[in-house]
Design a protein around this motif. Structure first.
Motif, PDB file in Angstrom:
ATOM      1  N   ASP A  56      29.745  49.157  -4.226  1.00  0.00           N
ATOM      2  CA  ASP A  56      30.253  47.434  -4.678  1.00  0.00           C
ATOM      3  C   ASP A  56      29.913  46.627  -3.618  1.00  0.00           C
ATOM      4  O   ASP A  56      29.726  46.158  -2.760  1.00  0.00           O
ATOM      5  CB  ASP A  56      31.990  47.535  -4.081  1.00  0.00           C
ATOM      6  N   THR A  57      28.460  45.997  -4.015  1.00  0.00           N
ATOM      7  CA  THR A  57      27.846  45.174  -3.702  1.00  0.00           C
ATOM      8  C   THR A  57      28.460  43.707  -3.430  1.00  0.00           C
ATOM      9  O   THR A  57      27.893  42.914  -2.562  1.00  0.00           O
ATOM     10  CB  THR A  57      26.377  44.965  -4.009  1.00  0.00           C
ATOM     11  N   GLU A  58      29.443  42.837  -4.053  1.00  0.00           N
ATOM     12  CA  GLU A  58      30.784  42.035  -3.456  1.00  0.00           C
ATOM     13  C   GLU A  58      30.823  42.518  -2.572  1.00  0.00           C
ATOM     14  O   GLU A  58      30.936  40.972  -1.765  1.00  0.00           O
ATOM     15  CB  GLU A  58      31.049  42.365  -5.112  1.00  0.00           C
ATOM     16  N   ILE A  59      31.412  43.820  -2.588  1.00  0.00           N
ATOM     17  CA  ILE A  59      32.126  44.069  -0.776  1.00  0.00           C
ATOM     18  C   ILE A  59      31.058  44.313  -0.120  1.00  0.00           C
ATOM     19  O   ILE A  59      31.425  42.788   1.204  1.00  0.00           O
ATOM     20  CB  ILE A  59      32.971  45.040  -1.526  1.00  0.00           C
ATOM     21  N   PHE A  60      29.678  44.762  -0.189  1.00  0.00           N
ATOM     22  CA  PHE A  60      29.215  45.352   0.694  1.00  0.00           C
ATOM     23  C   PHE A  60      27.847  44.339   0.298  1.00  0.00           C
ATOM     24  O   PHE A  60      26.823  44.875  -0.261  1.00  0.00           O
ATOM     25  CB  PHE A  60      28.491  46.995   1.080  1.00  0.00           C
ATOM     26  N   ARG A  61      27.570  43.727   1.787  1.00  0.00           N
ATOM     27  CA  ARG A  61      26.445  42.323   1.214  1.00  0.00           C
ATOM     28  C   ARG A  61      26.172  42.171   1.974  1.00  0.00           C
ATOM     29  O   ARG A  61      26.579  41.863   3.171  1.00  0.00           O
ATOM     30  CB  ARG A  61      26.377  41.814   0.264  1.00  0.00           C
ATOM     31  N   PRO A  62      24.731  41.542   2.702  1.00  0.00           N
ATOM     32  CA  PRO A  62      24.193  41.349   3.905  1.00  0.00           C
ATOM     33  C   PRO A  62      25.131  39.744   4.234  1.00  0.00           C
ATOM     34  O   PRO A  62      25.490  38.756   3.580  1.00  0.00           O
ATOM     35  CB  PRO A  62      22.479  41.011   3.199  1.00  0.00           C
ATOM     36  N   SER A 175      25.275  46.081   3.163  1.00  0.00           N
ATOM     37  CA  SER A 175      25.247  45.343   4.003  1.00  0.00           C
ATOM     38  C   SER A 175      24.320  44.517   4.686  1.00  0.00           C
ATOM     39  O   SER A 175      24.665  43.627   5.601  1.00  0.00           O
ATOM     40  CB  SER A 175      26.318  45.201   5.242  1.00  0.00           C
ATOM     41  N   GLY A 176      22.805  45.344   4.838  1.00  0.00           N
ATOM     42  CA  GLY A 176      21.695  44.378   5.008  1.00  0.00           C
ATOM     43  C   GLY A 176      21.863  45.019   6.876  1.00  0.00           C
ATOM     44  O   GLY A 176      21.253  45.057   7.214  1.00  0.00           O
TER      45      GLY A 176
END
Length: 178
Positions: A56-62, A175-176
């Motif tokens: 989920d790239t809304e939660i896990f993002r840089p 998460s980057g």
């Protein structure tokens, strides 16, 4: 009674195979290689279902680096932190993380290491770390806010003996983190 059996591994063991034969289903998350492995064991393709890992790239993002885990394990904010995320169980190889941490610490003495997760090996690992005087290796236990946990790492490491594409690494990448 409807039932569903799942395997959380790259390869299907004999006991797991027998459960799937009994359940008349086979669901595998993680690696497409498991599909071919199951086929080689005689599982009909009509009984095979593959669901690939997703993040989920809304939660896990840089995001900018934080000191979230630093405060949990009581180390100086901003300290270089390398992390293991996962079950503390034999197939995940957390003892390898401890060995690697010891070697890396020789070259980077200001670096700290953290194991995030719980499992049957925790007590053994804690004893080993204490007996060897590896005070730069810490346990953070289970975390409810993994996006913050990843944000406090400089590097996420997988030492698993058998993985397809581990969630911890895909979440760390999303998460980057390196």
């Amino acid at each position: 009674i409807p039932a569903l059996a799942t395997i959380h591994s790259q390869y299907l063991g004999l006991r797991d195979f027998e459960v799937h034969k009994l359940m008349q289903t086979y669901l595998h998350v993680v690696a497409k290689t498991a599909y071919f492995h199951a086929r080689s064991l005689g599982v009909p393709s009509s009984k095979l279902h593959f669901i690939g890992n997703g993040v989920d790239t809304e939660i896990f993002r840089p995001v900018a680096k934080t000191d979230y885990l630093h405060s949990i394990v009581n180390i100086v904010p901003g300290t270089l932190l390398i992390g293991y995320i996962g079950r503390l169980s034999p197939e995940k190889g957390p003892e390898v993380f401890v060995q690697v941490a010891d070697k890396v610490h020789e070259k980077l003495p200001n670096c700290h290491f953290v194991l995030v997760g719980e499992g049957p090996m925790r007590e053994k690992l804690e004893n080993e770390i204490e007996n060897l005087g590896l005070s730069y290796i810490h346990f953070a236990g289970l975390q409810s806010d993994m996006s913050q946990a990843y944000a406090s790492l400089d590097l996420a490491v997988s030492t698993s003996y058998s993985e397809g594409m581990p969630w911890a690494i895909t979440e760390a990448m999303a998460s980057g983190r390196r």
